[in-house]
Enzyme design. Structure first.
Site, PDB file in Angstrom:
ATOM      1  N   CYS B  88      18.780  36.863   3.370  1.00  0.00           N
ATOM      2  CA  CYS B  88      19.573  35.703   3.561  1.00  0.00           C
ATOM      3  C   CYS B  88      20.649  35.113   2.376  1.00  0.00           C
ATOM      4  O   CYS B  88      21.339  34.433   2.323  1.00  0.00           O
ATOM      5  CB  CYS B  88      18.706  34.663   4.000  1.00  0.00           C
ATOM      6  SG  CYS B  88      17.692  34.867   5.625  1.00  0.00           S
ATOM      7  N   CYS B 213      13.197  24.143  11.788  1.00  0.00           N
ATOM      8  CA  CYS B 213      13.686  25.318  11.715  1.00  0.00           C
ATOM      9  C   CYS B 213      15.457  25.304  11.909  1.00  0.00           C
ATOM     10  O   CYS B 213      15.739  24.355  12.666  1.00  0.00           O
ATOM     11  CB  CYS B 213      13.073  26.146  12.738  1.00  0.00           C
ATOM     12  SG  CYS B 213      11.420  26.205  13.027  1.00  0.00           S
ATOM     13  N   LYS B 340      20.183  24.100   8.634  1.00  0.00           N
ATOM     14  CA  LYS B 340      19.624  23.163   9.550  1.00  0.00           C
ATOM     15  C   LYS B 340      20.478  22.806  10.704  1.00  0.00           C
ATOM     16  O   LYS B 340      20.178  23.284  12.018  1.00  0.00           O
ATOM     17  CB  LYS B 340      18.914  22.201   9.130  1.00  0.00           C
ATOM     18  CG  LYS B 340      18.384  21.003  10.305  1.00  0.00           C
ATOM     19  CD  LYS B 340      17.008  21.653  10.735  1.00  0.00           C
ATOM     20  CE  LYS B 340      16.602  21.085  12.091  1.00  0.00           C
ATOM     21  NZ  LYS B 340      17.324  21.609  13.201  1.00  0.00           N
ATOM     22  N   HIS B 344      23.008  29.142  10.339  1.00  0.00           N
ATOM     23  CA  HIS B 344      22.573  29.955   9.518  1.00  0.00           C
ATOM     24  C   HIS B 344      23.123  31.545  10.081  1.00  0.00           C
ATOM     25  O   HIS B 344      21.970  32.358  10.285  1.00  0.00           O
ATOM     26  CB  HIS B 344      21.208  29.949   9.197  1.00  0.00           C
ATOM     27  CG  HIS B 344      20.721  30.976   8.079  1.00  0.00           C
ATOM     28  ND1 HIS B 344      21.293  31.521   7.198  1.00  0.00           N
ATOM     29  CD2 HIS B 344      19.276  31.319   7.965  1.00  0.00           C
ATOM     30  CE1 HIS B 344      20.603  32.245   6.591  1.00  0.00           C
ATOM     31  NE2 HIS B 344      19.299  32.138   6.777  1.00  0.00           N
TER      32      HIS B 344
END
Lengths: 484, 399
Positions: B88, B213, B340, B344
């Site tokens: 990531c 998440c 958030k 992402h």
């Protein structure tokens, strides 16, 4: 004299309530109502004959000073048609690659056959000692008699010639192609003939003469048999054989139907272990019999040395630590008896296993062998060329170190509801070994709320995942709470 | 002794696509969307770009391997394009490549572009990635939320924190990010939520609920970099320069040696320490104006505040509940909504973080604009708490 020098048994944690099975089927078969009593042992999704045999083998070797020179694996439900399971068990138990090994299969008397063969191998001097492991997890059709009567379990014995706790007095076999049931190659389920015919034409006619010849060979009168160990799911059939053979009715051992169920080829030895742990005294004579395509009859005598025999984990401990499972649907799912939607998240499991990697790393993957740095003493898993200790990083200093029996506890964990597992939520986390070393691992045999940071765990050999496309079962080790 | 990267490279232009479930767009269209904004912002022609670094994570469901997808999508003038992948943190890795190329003098102008097309999997959440031939045979069967959720168990145990108190703090973190995301027209999730919603959401991985998440989003982000001198010569004002750029990777000690307690990111601490030194920051809590941290999960953000030395160890819960990191707090965190709510798209995220810091420093952040920020920081993390890549980048006004 050749005999058993140590033993160990294993019954999986879950106990499927027969009431739950009957409740599911009574709409179609109200006649099952009378069979709703008790419970049967049931493997977790990640257990099979191999993993149960490894657990039984560990329990057996914990009480043994022997280094087996031969390993016999017996089962009728082993996962591979062509791959030696004794080799998997041997590696998982950390035995030498110099051992001889054999799988014994294709009959419900495979367990006693393995016992007789192991004793013969040791008695002949071919091997100084042997380990036999026998386990069965038979698949059954929903609503079948076997679903209610069977259970999953494993047993193991070490065979040697000194410090025996049970001596072999005599063994006798007969071989008759009597087909009470069969399972064709490639088929999942048994096809079974009428019970009354099995009882009257099979058991009553084939077993007694074999028993008589075994007792004669041992020089033991039938009336002197203290424990008559013979599995059968047919009610009172064994009592009838005892009567025919002149064995005291009180000597007939309980078939463990109430809490375990009949564990296939393993069941004669499971019953033997139960007898040894709960009833046998030095000097007792045990008659061990199993029936299938003939009969094996083994006459055993408990030695004086048995009085001092103690082992860390017993079959009865394993029987007593059962957890009631009332969800029949879970049993169906675990045994692939219902087509479940697994979701797209299950798809990555369908990857090809690199067999060359599995072989190269067999000590690590099957044996849970890591490293110990000879320079700084740090234990580490996996074993690598460069020490993991940030203060060391020495090169080529690690010697193999088994983690199988190292004490460990949980450092971090989560219960994951997202990732695919046959038994959600997936519990996993970092465990640390008290003597050094750690890794992140799957947890098994737990329910939500069972673990926290600091919970003591032990390692168990389990199915890691199954490549259902190619039919390959991948094994590795997982952590389970010590008191599970 | 290396002289470091401070003030050697300036950001000439940046672009960022709208993030979200971009059913109508593939990775190629997302790349063009981000690039067109960046090249227009930079005020140069594509022929002036000397080299490019291209970041994506999932080659299985994205554009595949190599640098060609970027070169072809943008019709680049047959220049070098290097594809980078570092979990990531891939976006920060692409930026680092472009920055180093300029700093070395090998290139005058370089491009970093990250993209991820995640919504072609057929289900919600991240897919599992390939991990070689040995790892799947023994590594625990897990997901990203399950891996990061483990921080909570160790943090609670180490600091004696009650589960309910921790849940409330991480709920506050998500509520704050949703409030910020609501002001960002490019964000994937633009609806505010309440603490009750966060606390009562379905569990994903104990103790993380759905709102703990981050979004799984499609998107792309791009940065065009050059030297401050060239930027000036092109007539640029309010120049934003790179003050520090550090990457730290696990070497297996957290996952294999008993010295790590599981409650923090060893690598983030190392990367942050080096970055502050490189940037000349000696008190981060006083000197950093704002930051974007890798809030893949709310618990990650909580412990990272301590790892970045902004909260004292064990003090993040108090700071969070005091509103220290809120949009109107002392050090606003995720002012753009963060992973958030902005979303992402893995390969783009590191550059997306820089995009917000760049806009804020130039005073172009519209409804989200903070008052006079001078130092912005990004923290971009890939992997899991026990084995990861941590990237810390500090940008600020070029004096």
């Amino acid at each position: 004299m050749v005999g058993i020098t140590s033993f160990g048994g294993y019954v999986p944690r879950l106990r499927l309530q027969r009431q739950a099975i009957v409740d599911a089927h009574s709409w179609a078969d109200p006649g099952l109502a009378g069979r709703a009593k008790g419970e049967r042992s049931m493997c977790n999704w990640d257990e099979d004959a191999v993993t149960m045999c490894v657990e039984a083998g560990r329990a057996c070797l914990e009480g043994s000073a022997l280094t087996p020179e031969a390993v016999y694996f017996a089962s009728t439900s082993a996962p591979f048609a062509d791959r030696q399971h004794a080799a998997i068990v041997s590696t998982a138990l950390g035995l030498s690659e110099e051992v001889a090994a054999a799988d014994i299969s294709s009959s419900q008397r495979a367990g006693t056959t393995a016992l007789i063969q192991a004793c013969a191998g040791v008695q002949s001097g071919q091997y100084a000692s042997a380990l036999l492991v026998v386990g069965d997890k038979r698949r059954t059709k929903a609503a079948s008699a076997g679903e209610l009567a069977y259970g999953d379990a494993a047993a193991a014995c070490c065979i040697g010639t000194s410090d025996t706790i049970v001596d072999l007095l005599a063994a006798q076999s007969s071989t008759v192609d009597f087909v009470d049931h069969f399972r064709a190659a490639g088929e999942s389920f048994d096809y079974t003939w009428e019970e009354r015919w099995i009882r009257d034409e099979g058991l009553a006619k084939i077993a007694p003469p074999c028993i008589q010849r075994a007792l004669d060979k041992a020089g033991v009168p039938a009336a002197s048999v203290d424990h008559f160990v013979m599995p059968s799911t047919i009610g009172r059939a064994v009592a009838g054989i005892a009567r025919q053979a002149g064995i005291n009715p009180d000597a007939v051992r309980d078939n463990l139907h109430a809490h375990v169920g009949e564990a296939g080829a393993a069941h004669s030895l499971v019953m033997l272990l139960h007898t040894l742990e709960t009833a046998a005294r030095p000097g007792d004579v045990i008659l061990l019999v199993s029936f299938a395509q003939g009969c094996d009859a083994v006459v055993l005598k408990v030695t004086e040395g048995f009085a001092g025999y103690d082992h860390a984990r017993s079959l009865t401990d394993s029987m007593a630590s059962g957890v009631a499972e009332s969800n029949y649907q879970k049993f169906l799912a675990f045994n692939d008896l219902v087509t479940l939607e697994r979701g797209m998240r299950a798809e990555p499991l369908d990857y090809k296993t690199a067999l060359s990697v599995t072989y190269r790393k067999r000590d690590m993957l099957t044996g849970l062998i890591g490293g110990r740095c000879t320079q700084c003493g740090t234990l580490q898993f996996p074993r690598t060329d460069i020490c993991v200790n940030p203060q060391c990083h020495a090169v080529d200093t690690q010697e193999p170190h088994p983690f199988r029996d190292e004490a460990a506890s949980i450092l971090t964990w989560s219960a994951d509801y997202l990732t695919y597992t046959p038994d959600p939520p997936s519990h996993y986390g970092m465990i640390t070994f008290a003597n050094g070393g750690r890794f992140m691992t799957d947890f098994t045999d737990i329910d939500v709320g069972d673990i926290e940071v600091g919970t003591d765990v032990r390692m168990v050999f389990r199915i890691k995942s199954v490549d259902s496309v190619r039919g390959f079962v991948r094994y590795f080790w997982k952590a389970t709470p010590v008191n599970a | 002794m290396a002289s470091g990267i401070k003030d050697k490279v300036a950001i000439l232009g940046m672009g960022c696509s709208r993030f979200g479930e971009r059913w109508e767009a593939g990775a190629e269209e997302l790349m063009v969307e981000a690039f067109n904004e960046a090249i227009s912002d930079a005020g140069v022609d594509v022929s002036q770009i000397d080299a490019a670094w291209f970041s994506t994570h999932f080659e299985e469901i994205n554009v595949g391997k190599g640098g060609l997808p970027l070169s072809i999508a943008l019709r680049l003038p047959n220049i070098a394009v290097t594809r980078v992948e570092n979990f990531c943190a891939s976006g920060s890795e692409a930026f680092r490549g472009a920055v180093y190329a300029v700093a070395s003098g090998a290139c005058d102008i370089a491009l970093a572009l990250g993209v991820e097309k995640l919504k072609d999997t057929g289900y919600g959440g991240l897919p599992g990635g390939a991990s070689g031939t040995l790892t799947p045979q023994w590594a625990a069967t897990g997901s990203a939320p399950g891996n990061f959720a483990q921080l909570a168990s160790a943090y609670q145990s180490k600091h004696g924190v009650d589960r309910d108190d921790l849940k409330r703090a991480i709920a506050h973190i998500s509520v704050k990010s949703h409030a910020n995301g609501a002001k960002n027209p490019k964000a994937h999730l633009q609806k505010p939520i309440t603490e009750e919603q966060a606390l009562n959401a379905p569990l994903i991985a104990e103790p993380l609920g759905l709102f703990d998440c981050c979004g799984v989003s499609d998107g792309a982000a791009a940065a065009i970099v050059t030297t401050p001198e060239i930027a000036k010569s092109l007539g640029k004002e309010n120049i934003v320069s790179v003050k520090a750029l550090q990457l730290a990777l696990s070497n297996g000690s957290e996952s294999g040696h008993n010295s790590w307690d599981g409650s923090y990111f060893h690598t983030t601490r190392i990367a942050a320490g080096k970055a502050y030194k490189e940037a000349g920051i000696d008190n981060a809590r006083d000197q950093v104006s704002m930051f974007e941290c890798h809030d893949c999960f709310s618990i990650t953000e909580l412990v990272t505040m301590e790892d970045l030395q902004l909260s004292e160890e064990g003090g993040a819960i108090r700071d969070v509940m005091d509103g220290f990191y809120d949009g109107d707090g002392q050090i606003p965190c995720q002012i753009d909504g963060g992973l958030k709510c902005f979303g992402h798209p893995i390969g783009a995220s590191g550059i997306r973080m820089l995009y917000e810091m760049y806009l804020q420093l130039q005073g172009r952040a519209e409804d989200r604009q903070l008052a006079n920020p001078s130092i912005g920081m990004t923290h971009n993390l890939g992997g899991s708490p026990m084995s990861n890549v941590a990237a810390v980048c500090i940008v600020g006004s070029y004096d």
